[in-house]
Design a protein around this motif. Sequence first.
Motif, short mmCIF file in Angstrom:
data_model
loop_
_atom_site.label_atom_id
_atom_site.label_comp_id
_atom_site.label_asym_id
_atom_site.label_seq_id
_atom_site.Cartn_x
_atom_site.Cartn_y
_atom_site.Cartn_z
N VAL A 1 0.84 -1.20 0.00
CA VAL A 1 0.00 0.00 0.00
C VAL A 1 0.87 1.25 0.00
CG1 VAL A 1 -1.68 1.33 1.34
CG2 VAL A 1 -1.99 -1.13 1.04
N ILE A 2 1.96 1.24 0.75
CA ILE A 2 2.85 2.40 0.81
C ILE A 2 3.47 2.67 -0.57
CG2 ILE A 2 5.05 3.25 1.75
CD1 ILE A 2 4.28 1.78 4.36
N VAL A 3 3.96 1.63 -1.23
CA VAL A 3 4.58 1.80 -2.55
C VAL A 3 3.56 2.32 -3.57
CG1 VAL A 3 5.65 0.56 -4.49
CG2 VAL A 3 6.42 0.13 -2.15
N LYS B 1 3.53 5.99 -5.65
CA LYS B 1 3.38 6.17 -7.10
C LYS B 1 2.19 7.06 -7.43
CE LYS B 1 5.59 4.49 -9.82
NZ LYS B 1 6.78 4.96 -10.52
N LEU B 2 1.10 6.93 -6.68
CA LEU B 2 -0.05 7.79 -6.92
C LEU B 2 0.26 9.25 -6.57
CD1 LEU B 2 -2.92 5.47 -5.65
CD2 LEU B 2 -2.51 6.20 -8.01
N SER C 1 -3.79 0.87 -12.17
CA SER C 1 -2.97 -0.27 -11.74
C SER C 1 -2.47 -0.08 -10.31
CB SER C 1 -1.80 -0.48 -12.69
OG SER C 1 -0.99 0.68 -12.73
N TRP C 2 -2.15 1.17 -9.95
CA TRP C 2 -1.68 1.43 -8.58
C TRP C 2 -2.83 1.37 -7.58
CZ3 TRP C 2 3.12 0.55 -8.35
CH2 TRP C 2 3.93 0.85 -9.45
N VAL C 3 -4.00 1.84 -7.99
CA VAL C 3 -5.17 1.74 -7.12
C VAL C 3 -5.57 0.27 -6.96
CG1 VAL C 3 -7.61 2.36 -6.88
CG2 VAL C 3 -5.96 4.06 -7.65
N ASP C 4 -5.48 -0.49 -8.04
CA ASP C 4 -5.76 -1.93 -7.94
C ASP C 4 -4.79 -2.61 -6.98
OD1 ASP C 4 -7.89 -1.79 -9.67
OD2 ASP C 4 -6.75 -2.43 -11.44
N GLY C 5 -3.53 -2.19 -7.01
CA GLY C 5 -2.55 -2.74 -6.07
C GLY C 5 -2.96 -2.49 -4.63
N ILE C 6 -3.46 -1.29 -4.36
CA ILE C 6 -3.93 -0.97 -3.01
C ILE C 6 -5.14 -1.83 -2.65
CG2 ILE C 6 -5.00 0.82 -1.58
CD1 ILE C 6 -3.19 2.85 -3.03
N VAL C 7 -6.10 -1.94 -3.57
CA VAL C 7 -7.31 -2.73 -3.31
C VAL C 7 -6.94 -4.18 -3.02
CG1 VAL C 7 -9.44 -3.62 -4.34
CG2 VAL C 7 -8.85 -1.22 -4.62
N ARG D 1 -12.15 3.46 -5.81
CA ARG D 1 -11.67 3.11 -7.14
C ARG D 1 -12.73 3.45 -8.19
NH1 ARG D 1 -11.67 -0.18 -11.26
NH2 ARG D 1 -9.73 -0.88 -12.20
N ALA D 2 -13.98 3.17 -7.86
CA ALA D 2 -15.08 3.51 -8.79
C ALA D 2 -15.18 5.03 -8.98
CB ALA D 2 -16.40 2.95 -8.27
N LEU D 3 -14.97 5.77 -7.91
CA LEU D 3 -14.97 7.24 -8.03
C LEU D 3 -13.83 7.72 -8.91
CD1 LEU D 3 -15.87 8.31 -4.38
CD2 LEU D 3 -17.30 8.52 -6.42
N LEU D 4 -12.66 7.11 -8.77
CA LEU D 4 -11.53 7.48 -9.62
C LEU D 4 -11.84 7.19 -11.08
CD1 LEU D 4 -8.59 8.46 -9.95
CD2 LEU D 4 -7.88 6.08 -9.63
N ARG D 5 -12.48 6.07 -11.35
CA ARG D 5 -12.84 5.74 -12.73
C ARG D 5 -13.79 6.79 -13.30
NH1 ARG D 5 -11.81 2.21 -16.07
NH2 ARG D 5 -11.12 0.56 -14.70
#
Length: 165
Positions: free
Chosen positions: A65-67, A71-72, A88-94, A148-152
């Motif tokens: 999550v930190i990495v 990147k975000l 891809s970075w948000v998916d990594g967090i999820v 994530r949906a809000l970001l989309r």
Amino acid sequence: MTLTRTVVVLLRVLLVLLFAACVVGQTLAVPGQFADIGQGSVDLTYLRWPLTTIGVLGLLCVEVVIVCTWKLLTMVEADRIFSTAAFSWVDGIVWAVAAAWVLLAGTSAWLIAIMLATPELRDPGAPMLLLGLVLVGAVAVMLMVVLRALLRQAAVLRTDMDAVI
């Protein structure tokens, strides 16, 4: 320096400190915490390595999550956060938060079963605390999915605005 830039710099400093704390936790604190397990009246020595592994994996989820957050933040500075590259970075967090929740839920179920089977450990406080943490973790996972949906939606709106301008 703008407010956003100041917040990004401060957040990066905190992320570095948190990452360092996770590494120390993985290498020293977690293994040291469970090194003397089972020294009391109940023989719980068999819990040492599973609990150490669970602790290290939980901290690994935090590091992911930190990495991804780092990147975000780079994308925020470059004003590219509302792009498809951020997904891809948000998916990594999820996925990291979901993995941590699965780890927590499984560990909680396992520990509650051990507590119920061991008369010396039958205390309703610890299972209730574990179940509460599992609920909080479930809320965190669902919150990440909603964000994530809000970001989309924001990325689609940004693309539409760029096309109009």
